[in-house]
Design a protein around this motif. Structure first.
Motif: not given
Length: 94
Positions: A53-80
């Motif tokens: 279950a943790v592996a599936v959640m981590l996989s989805v987190l990584i995939q959604m992060s790669l698709e969602s972080i498109i500029d510096w603003r979204s990267a900053l929101i992600y890091l915070i």
């Protein structure tokens, strides 16, 4: 999904259909689980399910992060957000 074709009634039915099986599963297994945890084989099974279950959640987190972080603003929101979620003390009552 249920709201669009049938409004409130469809939303309620869809919500019940999604959440009721989980509640029933927990309700049925709660009295039996302490006895099952005494079994070594079942404990290994539960640990494996937890890891999967943790592996599936981590996989989805990584995939959604790669698709969602498109500029510096979204990267900053992600890091915070990551710092707030993972960088704070967790208090466990168990």
């Amino acid at each position: 999904m249920g709201y669009q074709p049938s409004r409130i009634r469809g939303a309620v039915v869809a919500s019940i259909g999604i959440f009721l099986p989980s509640f029933l599963f927990v309700l049925i297994l709660t009295p039996v689980l302490p006895k099952l945890r005494q079994s070594t084989l079942f404990r290994y099974f539960l640990n494996s399910v937890h890891v999967a279950a943790v592996a599936v959640m981590l996989s989805v987190l990584i995939q959604m992060s790669l698709e969602s972080i498109i500029d510096w603003r979204s990267a900053l929101i992600y890091l915070i957000s990551a710092l707030l979620v993972f960088g704070t003390w967790k208090i466990s009552l168990m």
